[in-house]
Design an enzyme around this catalytic site. Structure first.
Site, short mmCIF file in Angstrom:
data_model
loop_
_atom_site.label_atom_id
_atom_site.label_comp_id
_atom_site.label_asym_id
_atom_site.label_seq_id
_atom_site.Cartn_x
_atom_site.Cartn_y
_atom_site.Cartn_z
N SER A 71 34.24 44.85 -10.34
CA SER A 71 33.35 45.88 -10.88
C SER A 71 33.80 47.24 -10.39
CB SER A 71 31.90 45.65 -10.44
OG SER A 71 31.09 46.76 -10.79
N TYR A 100 25.87 44.37 -3.97
CA TYR A 100 26.75 44.19 -5.12
C TYR A 100 28.11 44.84 -4.87
CZ TYR A 100 28.21 43.90 -10.00
OH TYR A 100 28.88 43.62 -11.16
#
Length: 247
Positions: free
Chosen positions: A142, A156
């Site tokens: 990501s 995350y």
């Protein structure tokens, strides 16, 4: 139609929806026989198998909880049993774990790490036992490993930065075997978990140089290129597909 992956066998984790499903479709369209894992959406999984078959491809769906290391390893074993080998692994399974750090429970943290990091490690380690020269390991990370534009992304970002580092280190380790290892870092992508018409998107879209969310197909196209013969000199790379979000 060109089939640069004809004769190749691929495993895509988390492949029943969103980016993972697009990757499975693109790999199959490029000629690979594709196994993909799903956890709790058998209807979606079977629909994707039918879609790929209808387009002339080959696919099987394997139920596997990405947070379970034994299940991750078993998915590799089943892929090899189904197709007779393994040439391409795409680690696409992911979990969120977003929220203020004071409110992140141990269970939320453990699950995010197990899926986003543990699944990558256990799937890849098992797969390498079957891979030979020309094989590919690709992890979907990501852009949040590099840039977080909202509060609450600590866990995350931690997990996505971890797998980028893992890929770079592994690239050094397996290069002598002719295996490449790369990370693709999507930016904001229009999926059912992060729709382009959400309130969150209204905050995010102005930060994207391209002025729009990406599509799952755009991410899948990059992954498919990395899986193919034209990407043989790309390894240890972290490739941002983010519309200039991190520019």
């Amino acid at each position: 139609m060109s089939h640069p992956l004809q004769g190749k066998i691929a495993l895509v984790t988390g492949g029943s929806r969103g980016i993972g499903a697009a990757i499975a479709r693109h790999l199959a369209q490029a000629g690979a026989a594709v196994a993909f894992t799903y956890n709790s959406s058998p209807d979606r999984a079977e629909a994707l198998v039918r879609q790929i078959a209808g387009d002339g491809g080959t696919a099987v769906a394997i139920q596997a909880d990405a947070s379970d290391r034994a299940a991750a390893r078993s998915a590799v074993t089943e892929t090899v049993q189904q197709f007779g080998g393994l040439d391409i692994v795409v680690n696409s399974a992911g979990a969120g774990g977003v929220g203020p750090i004071e409110e992140i429970t141990d269970e939320t943290y453990d699950h995010a790490v197990a899926v986003n990091v543990g699944s990558v490690f256990h799937t890849t380690r098992e797969a390498l036992q079957h891979m030979t020269s020309g094989s590919r390991v690709i992890t979907v990370g990501s852009i949040n490993a590099d840039r977080i534009h909202f509060a609450g992304g600590t866990v995350y970002a931690l997990t996505k930065a971890a797998v980028a580092g893992f890929s770079r280190a592994l690239a050094r380790e397996v290069s002598s075997r002719g295996i490449t290892v790369n990370t693709v870092q999507p930016g904001p992508v229009d999926t059912d978990m992060n729709p382009a018409d959400s309130d969150f998107a209204k905050i995010t879209r102005p930060l994207i140089a391209a002025g729009r969310y990406g599509t799952a197909d755009e991410i899948a196209s990059v992954v498919t290129f990395l899986a193919g013969p034209d990407a043989s000199f790309i390894t240890g790379a972290t490739i941002n597909v983010d519309g200039g979000f991190a520019a």
